[in-house]
Design an enzyme around this catalytic site. Structure first.
Site, PDB file in Angstrom:
ATOM      1  N   HIS A 518       0.828  -1.207   0.000  1.00  0.00           N
ATOM      2  CA  HIS A 518       0.000   0.000   0.000  1.00  0.00           C
ATOM      3  C   HIS A 518       0.864   1.259   0.000  1.00  0.00           C
ATOM      4  O   HIS A 518       0.450   2.307   0.483  1.00  0.00           O
ATOM      5  CB  HIS A 518      -0.936   0.008   1.215  1.00  0.00           C
TER       6      HIS A 518
HETATM    7  C1  LIG Z   1       0.434  -7.443  -4.588  1.00  0.00           C
HETATM    8  C2  LIG Z   1      -0.465  -6.305  -4.222  1.00  0.00           C
HETATM    9  C3  LIG Z   1      -1.558  -6.547  -3.380  1.00  0.00           C
HETATM   10  C4  LIG Z   1      -2.419  -5.511  -3.021  1.00  0.00           C
HETATM   11  N1  LIG Z   1      -3.565  -5.798  -2.344  1.00  0.00           N
HETATM   12  C5  LIG Z   1      -4.524  -4.839  -2.235  1.00  0.00           C
HETATM   13  C6  LIG Z   1      -5.832  -5.149  -1.782  1.00  0.00           C
HETATM   14  O1  LIG Z   1      -6.187  -6.305  -1.508  1.00  0.00           O
HETATM   15  N2  LIG Z   1      -6.729  -4.129  -1.657  1.00  0.00           N
HETATM   16  C7  LIG Z   1      -6.406  -2.837  -1.960  1.00  0.00           C
HETATM   17  O2  LIG Z   1      -7.247  -1.962  -1.792  1.00  0.00           O
HETATM   18  N3  LIG Z   1      -5.178  -2.525  -2.421  1.00  0.00           N
HETATM   19  C8  LIG Z   1      -4.248  -3.494  -2.610  1.00  0.00           C
HETATM   20  N4  LIG Z   1      -3.038  -3.177  -3.152  1.00  0.00           N
HETATM   21  C9  LIG Z   1      -2.719  -1.752  -3.417  1.00  0.00           C
HETATM   22  C10 LIG Z   1      -3.375  -1.160  -4.656  1.00  0.00           C
HETATM   23  O3  LIG Z   1      -3.501  -2.126  -5.674  1.00  0.00           O
HETATM   24  C11 LIG Z   1      -2.525   0.049  -5.116  1.00  0.00           C
HETATM   25  O4  LIG Z   1      -2.480   0.978  -4.059  1.00  0.00           O
HETATM   26  C12 LIG Z   1      -3.081   0.747  -6.337  1.00  0.00           C
HETATM   27  O5  LIG Z   1      -3.254  -0.178  -7.373  1.00  0.00           O
HETATM   28  C13 LIG Z   1      -2.152   1.874  -6.794  1.00  0.00           C
HETATM   29  O6  LIG Z   1      -2.729   2.537  -7.892  1.00  0.00           O
HETATM   30  P1  LIG Z   1      -1.986   3.716  -8.696  1.00  0.00           P
HETATM   31  O7  LIG Z   1      -2.946   4.162  -9.747  1.00  0.00           O
HETATM   32  O8  LIG Z   1      -1.459   4.720  -7.759  1.00  0.00           O
HETATM   33  O9  LIG Z   1      -0.738   3.006  -9.365  1.00  0.00           O
HETATM   34  P2  LIG Z   1      -0.709   1.761 -10.390  1.00  0.00           P
HETATM   35  O10 LIG Z   1      -1.981   1.036 -10.359  1.00  0.00           O
HETATM   36  O11 LIG Z   1       0.542   1.032 -10.129  1.00  0.00           O
HETATM   37  O12 LIG Z   1      -0.650   2.475 -11.806  1.00  0.00           O
HETATM   38  C14 LIG Z   1       0.510   3.043 -12.363  1.00  0.00           C
HETATM   39  C15 LIG Z   1       0.586   2.637 -13.824  1.00  0.00           C
HETATM   40  O13 LIG Z   1       1.528   3.471 -14.491  1.00  0.00           O
HETATM   41  C16 LIG Z   1       2.306   2.691 -15.362  1.00  0.00           C
HETATM   42  N5  LIG Z   1       3.580   3.430 -15.557  1.00  0.00           N
HETATM   43  C17 LIG Z   1       4.506   3.717 -14.616  1.00  0.00           C
HETATM   44  N6  LIG Z   1       5.510   4.439 -15.155  1.00  0.00           N
HETATM   45  C18 LIG Z   1       5.199   4.618 -16.473  1.00  0.00           C
HETATM   46  C19 LIG Z   1       5.845   5.284 -17.549  1.00  0.00           C
HETATM   47  N7  LIG Z   1       7.015   5.940 -17.406  1.00  0.00           N
HETATM   48  N8  LIG Z   1       5.242   5.247 -18.786  1.00  0.00           N
HETATM   49  C20 LIG Z   1       4.057   4.603 -18.965  1.00  0.00           C
HETATM   50  N9  LIG Z   1       3.407   3.956 -17.970  1.00  0.00           N
HETATM   51  C21 LIG Z   1       3.971   3.969 -16.726  1.00  0.00           C
HETATM   52  C22 LIG Z   1       2.441   1.357 -14.657  1.00  0.00           C
HETATM   53  O14 LIG Z   1       2.753   0.317 -15.563  1.00  0.00           O
HETATM   54  C23 LIG Z   1       1.061   1.199 -14.012  1.00  0.00           C
HETATM   55  O15 LIG Z   1       0.150   0.512 -14.826  1.00  0.00           O
HETATM   56  C24 LIG Z   1      -2.147  -4.188  -3.491  1.00  0.00           C
HETATM   57  C25 LIG Z   1      -1.064  -3.947  -4.329  1.00  0.00           C
HETATM   58  C26 LIG Z   1      -0.231  -4.987  -4.709  1.00  0.00           C
HETATM   59  C27 LIG Z   1       0.919  -4.693  -5.632  1.00  0.00           C
END
Ligand SMILES: Cc1cc2nc3c(=O)[nH]c(=O)nc-3n(C[C@H](O)[C@H](O)[C@H](O)COP(=O)(O)OP(=O)(O)OC[C@H]3O[C@@H](n4cnc5c(N)ncnc54)[C@H](O)[C@@H]3O)c2cc1C
Ligand SMILES: *[C@@H]1O[C@H](CO)[C@@H](O)[C@H](O)[C@H]1NC(C)=O
Ligand SMILES: *[C@@H]1O[C@H](CO)[C@@H](O)[C@H](O)[C@H]1NC(C)=O
Ligand SMILES: *[C@@H]1O[C@H](CO)[C@@H](O)[C@H](O)[C@H]1NC(C)=O
Ligand SMILES: *[C@@H]1O[C@H](CO)[C@@H](O)[C@H](O)[C@H]1NC(C)=O
Length: 583
Positions: A518
């Site tokens: 997280h």
């Molecule tokens: C194993 C795991 C288990 C988890 N379990 C839970 C759960 O049960 N419940 C819950 O609520 N949360 C859970 N989480 C946390 C939750 O999934 C994350 O907090 C959330 O997905 C983060 O979202 P975000 O949009 O900030 O980033 P992300 O979803 O990581 O999105 C960022 C995106 O940007 C892309 N990117 C990065 N840099 C570049 C670039 N330079 N050019 C193009 N694309 C790029 C990446 O490929 C990615 O797709 C878990 C996370 C993980 C990894």
């Protein structure tokens, strides 16, 4: 379904075509063909123009893009591939397969913080929602008020997400026992099945449906306008381009384009259409967003110069305020089989600790037995203190796990994570390659209040294990020392040893700390972006994702990350309507 699709395709193809393209079915699967607007970046023009350019098709980026496409042209640039047709992502039982795969083609990119804890970040359309444990739960109304969001629009946005990707999980015997045990030890009242964040014990939502099939943020693109959205996969953004607003003495940098590369290494550029309201939005996640701002020249000037990056804005707060909620867990061997489950029940205590549980031996897609969410294969390793978790030690733990008797896997993990956290760290560039991880430090338990919450959480778990409700799932006829011996001999977990054996709960918290993934921060509201998520000191640039959080919302964040994408999309469209009317 994929197989049926392939067989059907085969009947349409000549034998020659099959012979000359042996990977035909695989590439069909890779591309997913879920959406007509989804394509590989290699097929994109070298220069193109849009009203909005969204960097990162992740948990926030997908709902944001779907919303903005209602009335504007939108480009989404995602560095990973499609989740569609990939059983490693869509099946609950395969949780851990992508996390264990450390190849450059994996949908998960492993990173190890300076603290020594192995961690993982998404590299796939749908982002973290394609890798996570699926638990879905909203932020508390208190959190919403503190952040200053519009509560009504927040609720509408949550519902917009829930209509498509959230389900009620099936409750089987082991999760039910944890629920009853939590109530027995006083984590009450019982709030039943709810998305709300309320004190007591509840069953939360899940992005896995009743068949164990994962639904992700990428599914929110079903809401998108196919005529106005362009989605490029395998498109890694290298930097954001700026011009300068000719505002005399008040001149500011203005974001106006991006440079990205496809998987052949070819460079492309995308620019904003003329128009003052058009914007670039960074949704690259808590590691990706601060990293990309720095690579684009927004960061501490001295640090950027060390890497020969042209300074656009000296902003030392980029990459500050990085946090990861520490997770500690206890494995409880069971005399009877337990169902395979990820997180379903949660105990929300009033001392800042959240108790959750995951059970069942998990084959992780292969023939080897595995500890699932707590497998050393995915980097979870609490047997040794973080700094001693060398690749060799982890490899040894995997080897030991694979030689364990089947009985050793019967049981489940009860975990606690703390809210906040209060401790923070920082992120710096390692080099200027956007494919590589930045250097990140979380400083787990640096603040004593964080440690206090963990100690409270672990003692609550001990009471859960000793409760009447949980007794069918633990060996009653085994002495505590035998139980301790059993867990201590499995490659992952330790039972806490109390002061009489020379080890305090505080030490247990520090020594067995793992991640619940997280992690957040790096582009925080009030420090790097304003309350409208606009990057301070720069025009036409926002950051919208988990990097903007000061604290992690709810017991688990994904509901609020998806909600934020929708919420900000609606807000941006509304503001724009007003701006265009007053012109
Ligand atoms: C194993 C795991 C288990 C988890 N379990 C839970 C759960 O049960 N419940 C819950 O609520 N949360 C859970 N989480 C946390 C939750 O999934 C994350 O907090 C959330 O997905 C983060 O979202 P975000 O949009 O900030 O980033 P992300 O979803 O990581 O999105 C960022 C995106 O940007 C892309 N990117 C990065 N840099 C570049 C670039 N330079 N050019 C193009 N694309 C790029 C990446 O490929 C990615 O797709 C878990 C996370 C993980 C990894
Ligand atoms: C699933 O994961 C395995 C192990 O990492 C890998 O070999 C396989 O190619 C993956 N399947 C897909 C469809 O990506
Ligand atoms: C939003 O919904 C929650 C329940 O999920 C409720 O407690 C809260 O009052 C609602 N907020 C507004 C502003 O309607
Ligand atoms: C505990 O009980 C189980 C079943 O009742 C039995 O199989 C096992 O041998 C017992 N273990 C010990 C250490 O007594
Ligand atoms: C503890 O486990 C070890 C290794 O499996 C075994 O040799 C030893 O006898 C066990 N001790 C107790 C008290 O069960």
């Amino acid at each position: 379904m994929g197989l049926v699709f392939c067989l059907w395709r085969l009947t349409l193809l000549s034998l020659a075509a099959i012979l000359f393209s042996p990977k035909y079915c695989t590439s069909q699967k890779d591309d997913g063909r879920k959406y007509p607007f989804m394509q590989n970046a290699a097929s994109a023009p070298s220069v193109s123009y849009y009203d909005y350019i969204i960097i990162g098709g992740g948990t926030a980026g997908c709902p944001l893009a779907a919303t903005l496409s209602q009335s504007h042209t939108v480009l989404v640039l995602e560095r990973g591939g499609s989740p569609y047709g990939n059983p490693n992502i869509t099946n609950l039982n395969a949780f851990g397969v992508p996390l264990a795969d450390t190849s450059p083609f994996s949908p998960a990119q492993r990173f190890i913080s300076q603290d020594g804890v192995v961690n993982s970040r998404a590299r796939v359309l749908g982002g973290g929602s394609c890798l996570n444990a699926g638990f879905y739960t909203r932020a508390s109304p208190h959190y919403v008020r503190e952040v200053g969001w519009d509560g009504k629009l927040v609720n509408e946005s949550y519902k917009w997400v829930e209509r498509v990707v959230v389900f009620q999980p099936p409750m089987r015997q082991w999760q039910s026992a944890v629920r009853d045990a939590l109530l027995e030890v006083g984590v009450s009242p019982y709030n039943g099945f709810t998305y709300d964040h309320v004190y007591g014990t509840k069953i939360g939502g899940s992005i896995f449906d009743q068949n164990g099939h994962r639904h992700t943020a990428a599914d929110l693109l079903e809401y998108a306008n196919a005529n106005t959205i362009t989605l490029l996969l395998h498109a890694i953004v290298h930097r954001i381009l700026f011009t300068t607003n000719k505002g005399g003495s008040r001149s500011r940098p203005v974001a106006h384009g991006v440079v990205f590369k496809d998987d052949h290494g070819r460079e492309h550029r995308a620019y904003l259409n003329q128009g003052t309201s058009n914007e670039i939005i960074v949704s690259a996640g808590a590691l990706g967003s601060p990293q990309l701002l720095m690579l684009s020249g927004i960061g501490a000037a001295h640090h950027l110069r060390e890497h020969n990056i042209n300074v656009v804005l000296d902003q030392p707060l980029v990459g500050q305020g990085m946090s990861d909620n520490p997770m500690n867990a206890i494995f409880v061997p069971s005399p009877q089989p337990v169902e395979v489950s990820l997180i379903q029940v949660v105990g929300i205590t009033n001392f800042g600790s959240y108790i959750e549980a995951a059970s069942g031996e998990n084959f992780n897609g292969g023939s080897q037995r595995d500890f699932g969410m707590f497998s050393p294969k995915i980097g979870q390793f609490s047997k040794l203190p973080p700094k001693q978790r060398t690749p060799e030690a982890i490899a040894k733990a995997i080897e030991r796990m694979e030689s364990l008797d089947q009985e050793a896997f019967k049981g489940g993990f009860i975990l606690e994570k703390i809210m906040g956290p209060i401790s923070t760290g920082h992120l710096e560039l390692q080099n200027t390659d956007p494919n590589e991880n930045p250097i990140v430090t979380f400083n787990y338990f640096q603040d004593p209040r964080d440690l206090e919450m963990c100690i409270h959480g672990i003692s609550t778990i001990e009471r859960v294990i000793n409760s009447k409700a949980f007794s069918p799932f633990k060996y009653n006829n085994m002495s505590a020392s035998m139980l301790l011996n059993m867990t201590a001999n499995s490659p992952v977990n330790l039972l806490p040893k109390h002061t009489n054996t020379g080890r305090s709960l505080a030490q247990f918290c520090r020594d067995t700390v793992m991640t619940i993934w997280h992690y957040h921060g790096g582009c925080q509201v009030g420090r790097v972006v304003d309350s409208d998520y606009k990057v301070l000191g720069i025009d036409a640039l926002r950051v919208i994702d988990g990097s903007t959080f000061n604290y992690s919302p709810g017991t688990n964040p994904q509901a609020t990350v998806m909600m934020l994408g929708r919420y900000m999309g609606v807000k941006i469209l509304r503001e724009r309507l007003v701006a265009d009317e007053t012109k």
